[in-house]
Design an enzyme around this catalytic site. Structure first.
Site, PDB file in Angstrom:
ATOM      1  N   GLU A  62       0.815  -1.202   0.000  1.00  0.00           N
ATOM      2  CA  GLU A  62       0.000   0.000   0.000  1.00  0.00           C
ATOM      3  C   GLU A  62       0.855   1.262   0.000  1.00  0.00           C
ATOM      4  O   GLU A  62       0.957   1.956  -0.993  1.00  0.00           O
ATOM      5  CB  GLU A  62      -0.902  -0.029   1.226  1.00  0.00           C
ATOM      6  CG  GLU A  62      -1.953   1.051   1.215  1.00  0.00           C
ATOM      7  CD  GLU A  62      -2.998   0.826   2.281  1.00  0.00           C
ATOM      8  OE1 GLU A  62      -2.794  -0.053   3.150  1.00  0.00           O
ATOM      9  OE2 GLU A  62      -4.015   1.527   2.254  1.00  0.00           O
ATOM     10  N   GLU A 305      -6.540  20.979  37.894  1.00  0.00           N
ATOM     11  CA  GLU A 305      -7.363  22.185  37.898  1.00  0.00           C
ATOM     12  C   GLU A 305      -6.570  23.448  38.180  1.00  0.00           C
ATOM     13  O   GLU A 305      -6.926  24.514  37.729  1.00  0.00           O
ATOM     14  CB  GLU A 305      -8.479  22.048  38.936  1.00  0.00           C
ATOM     15  CG  GLU A 305      -9.541  21.062  38.511  1.00  0.00           C
ATOM     16  CD  GLU A 305     -10.655  20.932  39.529  1.00  0.00           C
ATOM     17  OE1 GLU A 305     -10.418  21.218  40.714  1.00  0.00           O
ATOM     18  OE2 GLU A 305     -11.753  20.525  39.133  1.00  0.00           O
TER      19      GLU A 305
END
Lengths: 487, 91
Positions: A62, A305
């Protein structure tokens, strides 16, 4: 009967496959486009050379060879050198620029001769053919001939005795195994790679569909593509519940909380703090980190956070000195945005840090932020894999999770994690007499007695204060506290 | 001037048929004005490697350009002629 396997060198794959790929046989690796089939094959060869000095042949139907070389360069595999040393041979069967027409019957004997020569020339023990579907596209009018010829190729491979991988395309993630039905003659060993888009999140998984005559883990296991280690599988199905349970207790950093949970967290336990914004979760985390002093343990803090500076400042506000802990080598803080990578990558990064730093404690603030980086299912799997990993290493974990409502309520994050935690601590607001008060309660504590009262919790300059229980009030957990008359 | 390479595999039926057909076409249509190299992959696998041959037989028309390839036993004469760009009216 259990057939022999060839260790691939990808530790996580060898783990879920119970030892590697079937030795001397061909395994079909099927996946949709972009599911990392080529990489899976290339990694198989690269690991063979790097770890076992086993030469390999890479056949491409491919992609052009130059493109493959270029694409694989980022993994630090020195294919150029391996080619020069005769350890890696490319067989170019990719489509040519020239126009090709077919007139009359043909066979693929030239390909078989070239394959055999390459295998013999480097004494290859590993062969990859990538990908077989594109030969059907190259000769799209002759699929019958191709099918007949591929059976010959499969026979050649089995005669050569190399352990091989043939990759093939699939059109749907859950459907027929391959696009051109190659599984009809490559039936014995099938591995499926998936790359599913769900709720805007990509999720890669690997599934060993069958290894004839041999054991392997069943079901899908998530994997990620790591820039250094290529494909890394997170082996969900291969985890067991055989953890060592310790009776040793370690401090939460708050003596009054230790009292509530009968002497501290169990070593190696997984603990969850649930609460709304500002309810004091990060404060509990800071104390847990600080608790490392007591026995000179090492603590890893993962903050999703807040930044390092914010964390230090907040902790200092409660009289806790993160900098000093870090200087003593007892603390390592990692602050990252959850969105910068997938959960699987976070997991692998955390594993790396744990390996280097060897923490006794891990604090995560917050799991809810981390859950944004993944689908629900992916998050659940992450939690299972992660907690199992921590227990295996006897690391005590304290995680926080946000509840969406100020008073009462739970979150989805908790729904995912609560069954596997050893203890759950609730921080809830209580609205009483026009005032927001904080409360703390221990919801569960596996294998231990615990205080069942809901206590007053306050955040002061000296840190957390746990007070008396709210007598004569009910409905705190549902968010509707009411005074009840004591008889 | 036509220049061809024909890759065959020993005496396989497809190979024999392709050689016969091609020789006949050259004789009848090209008036000696051609070069044909017949390569047996059993004897000369390096050439097959170099040209990236996978199917047998494979005929490569090197000249005139653009280079093109015909695979198969070449048993449909009109299609071979079309593929090689030789007009069937060519004298």
């Amino acid at each position: 009967m259990n057939l022999k396997k060839l260790e691939t060198g990808n530790a996580s794959f060898d783990h879920i496959s119970h030892g590697g790929l079937p030795l001397g046989r061909t395994t079909l690796v099927a996946g949709s486009s972009g599911s990392a089939k080529t990489l899976f094959g290339a990694q198989f060869l690269a690991m063979g050379i790097e770890l076992f000095d086993q030469a390999g042949v890479f056949v491409t139907f491919e992609e052009q060879i130059d493109d493959i070389r270029k694409n694989l360069k980022s993994f630090n595999w020195d294919i150029d050198t391996w080619e020069k040393e005769g350890k890696w041979i490319f067989v170019d069967a990719a489509p040519k620029e020239e126009n090709v027409v077919a007139v009359g019957d043909f066979d693929l004997s030239a390909f078989r001769v070239r394959l055999e020569r390459a295998v013999q020339r480097c004494k290859a023990q590993r062969v990859v053919i990538d990908s077989i579907g594109s030969i059907f596209t190259q000769f799209h009018e002759e699929t019958h001939t191709i099918r007949r010829e591929l059976i010959q190729v499969a026979l050649t491979l089995s005669r050569l005795g190399a352990t091989s991988i043939i990759t093939a395309e699939r059109l749907e993630e859950y459907g027929k195994i391959t696009r051109f039905g190659v599984e009809e003659f490559l039936t014995d060993n099938v591995v499926i790679l998936r790359n599913v888009l769900h709720n805007e999140k990509r999720r890669r998984t690997i599934e060993i569909l069958k290894f004839r005559g041999s054991n392997h883990e069943k079901g899908e296991n998530p994997f990620t593509i790591n820039p250094e280690k290529a494909i890394v599988i997170i082996p969900l199905s291969a985890m067991n519940l055989k953890h060592i349970s310790s009776n040793e207790r370690i401090t939460s950093g708050i003596p009054a909380l230790d009292d509530m949970i009968n002497g501290g967290f169990y070593k190696g336990s997984i603990n969850l703090v649930s609460g709304a914004i500002g309810a004091g979760k990060t404060l509990l985390i800071a104390n847990f980190v600080n608790g490392a002093w007591e026995k000179k343990e090492r603590c890893l803090l993962l903050a999703f956070e807040e930044s390092n500076e914010q964390l230090n400042r907040n902790a200092a506000g409660w009289g806790i000195d993160f900098n000093q802990l870090e200087e003593e080598g007892l603390l390592k803080v990692i602050c990252v945005y959850p969105e910068i990578s997938s959960l699987e990558d976070h997991f692998i990064n955390i594993q790396e840090v744990v390996k280097d730093f060897k923490p006794d404690r891990i604090a995560i603030d917050s799991l809810s932020a981390l859950s944004r980086a993944s689908s629900d299912k992916g998050f659940r799997e992450f939690i299972i894999a992660f907690t199992s990993y921590l227990k295996h290493h006897e690391i005590t974990g304290l995680f926080t999770s946000n509840t969406p409502l100020l008073a009462g309520g739970t979150s989805d994050t908790e729904g995912n994690i609560s069954p596997i935690t050893d203890s759950i601590i609730l921080l809830r607001y209580v609205e009483m007499n026009g005032e927001m008060q904080r409360s703390i309660a221990v919801l569960k504590m596996r294998g231990s007695r615990h205080d069942s009262s809901i206590r007053k919790f306050s955040i002061t300059d000296e840190g957390a204060k746990i007070g008396k229980h709210f007598a004569g009030i009910s409905g705190i957990l549902t968010g509707n506290p009411m005074l009840i008359k004591l008889e | 001037m036509h220049v061809f390479q024909l890759f065959i595999n020993g005496h396989s039926p497809n190979s024999i048929e392709a050689v016969d057909t091609l020789l006949k076409i050259c004789e009848e249509k090209l008036n000696g004005n051609y070069k044909l190299e017949i390569i047996d992959i059993q004897k000369d696998p390096d050439k097959a490697e170099e040209a990236g041959i996978i199917a047998i037989p494979t005929l490569i028309r090197m000249m005139p350009t653009p280079v093109n390839r015909i695979i198969g036993a070449l048993n449909v004469r009109s299609r071979v002629l079309a593929g090689l760009g030789i007009s069937s009216m060519h004298v």
